[in-house]
Design an enzyme around this catalytic site. Structure first.
Site, PDB file in Angstrom:
ATOM      1  CE  LYS A   1      -3.888  -2.429   1.763  1.00 26.60           C
ATOM      2  NZ  LYS A   1      -4.378  -3.212   2.874  1.00 26.60           N
TER       3      LYS A   1
ATOM      4  CD  GLN B   1      -3.848  -5.005   6.071  1.00 22.40           C
ATOM      5  OE1 GLN B   1      -3.579  -4.021   5.398  1.00 22.40           O
ATOM      6  NE2 GLN B   1      -4.508  -6.047   5.577  1.00 22.40           N
TER       7      GLN B   1
ATOM      8  CG  ASP C   1     -10.289  -1.156   3.770  1.00 21.47           C
ATOM      9  OD1 ASP C   1     -10.001  -1.428   2.587  1.00 21.47           O
ATOM     10  OD2 ASP C   1      -9.612  -1.527   4.743  1.00 21.47           O
TER      11      ASP C   1
END
Ligand code: NAP
Length: 282
Positions: A50, A94, A117
């Site tokens: 990322k 995460q 997300d």
């Protein structure tokens, strides 16, 4: 191999190039904060990639690597701080979090306008009613792939294997909003083989290598393999038995080089969207 390969790597590179060009036109660089708790090696790899994606897209990025012993309060305080910072447009925590931390509470704490997300219930709700602010990264990436290869789900029979909140459910919603007729299969579906074999568009997101055999692929179907498994030799593979399925399908995604790169590119696209919203750019 009869099927056309859907090249996720090439599409992702193209999408990231477009994102970069749009980001460069903004008054301020888009900013992404990635939070990793614990030392799961796979998560570390994702976080590193990322960071690279942010560099490629010309974004500002921050990384927080917290120890596995981090408390719920410490994590919530970090998220609250990031919510309040102007240069941070997107916050990604995460998953999975180490045991003992409440994932739902952490996801709820992220400002929905920074939830790149698309996991916050507000954004899931917006997605459900067909007015998403952000696209869920993996299913959104699949839709981009279908579009790029001229596959229109309208009027097609779509079968999604897997019903997780991250992949299966949002995938089904996006296909439904694109006017597909959608069936969602899971571990309690008795006639999974027959349903899969009836699909014009088959999306597999189960996580079991070899699950999808040639007899589960309709002649001329579009086969999208979301899964990332390791086979006995330790090599990355999907759910679909690629070689045999490719003999029957019209289009098929490889693993690796299919959905994975598109998921990453969609995260960059969502961060750009957040930055545009925060800067009042349409
Ligand atoms: P998950 O949360 O474990 O969900 C798996 C789903 O598969 C569940 O709905 C489960 O059913 C269903 N299932 C399990 N065994 C089955 C069987 N034998 N037949 C039919 N359905 C079965 O996994 P996930 O997070 O959605 O991820 C799925 C796969 O996609 C994994 O391989 C993951 O690594 C991969 N993934 C890839 C990307 C990418 O960017 N390429 C992104 C995310 C995930 P129940 O609900 O009944 O338990």
């Amino acid at each position: 191999m009869a099927a056309t390969l859907i090249d996720g790597k090439a599409l992702a590179a193209k999408l990231k190039g477009e994102v970069r060009a749009r980001a460069e036109a903004l008054p301020r660089k888009p900013g992404l904060a990635v939070v990793l708790v614990g030392d799961d090696p796979a998560s570390r790899v994702y976080v590193t990639s990322k960071r690279k994606d942010c560099e490629e897209c010309g974004f500002y990025s921050e990384e927080y690597a917290l120890p596995a012993e981090t408390t719920q309060k410490e994590l919530l305080d970090l998220v609250a701080g990031l919510n309040g910072r102007e240069e941070i447009d997107g916050i990604l925590v995460q998953l999975p979090l180490p045991g003992g931390l409440d994932e739902r509470e952490v996801l709820l704490a992220i400002d929905p306008a920074k939830d790149v997300d698309c996991f916050h219930p507000y954004n899931v709700g917006q997605l459900t009613i067909g007015a998403p602010v952000f696209q869920p990264c993996t299913p959104g990436g699949v839709m981009e792939m279908l579009r790029a290869y001229g596959v229109d789900p309208a009027g097609k029979r779509c079968v999604v294997l897997g019903r997780s909140n991250i992949v299966g459910k949002p995938m089904a919603l996006l296909l439904l909003h694109a006017h597909g007729t959608v069936a969602v299969c899971h571990s309690r579906t008795p006639d999974l083989k027959e349903l899969a074999a009836s699909a014009d568009i088959l999306v597999s997101a189960v996580g079991k290598a070899g699950l999808v055999t040639a007899d589960m692929v309709k002649e001329g179907a579009v086969v999208i393999d979301v899964a990332m498994n390791r086979n006995e030799a330790g090599r990355l593979c999907g759910d679909v038995r690629f070689e045999e399925a490719a003999e029957r399908a019209a289009y098929i995604t490889p693993v690796p080089g299919g959905v994975g790169p598109m998921t990453r590119a969609m995260l960059m696209k969502n961060t750009l969207t957040a930055a545009m919203l925060h800067q009042g750019v349409r």
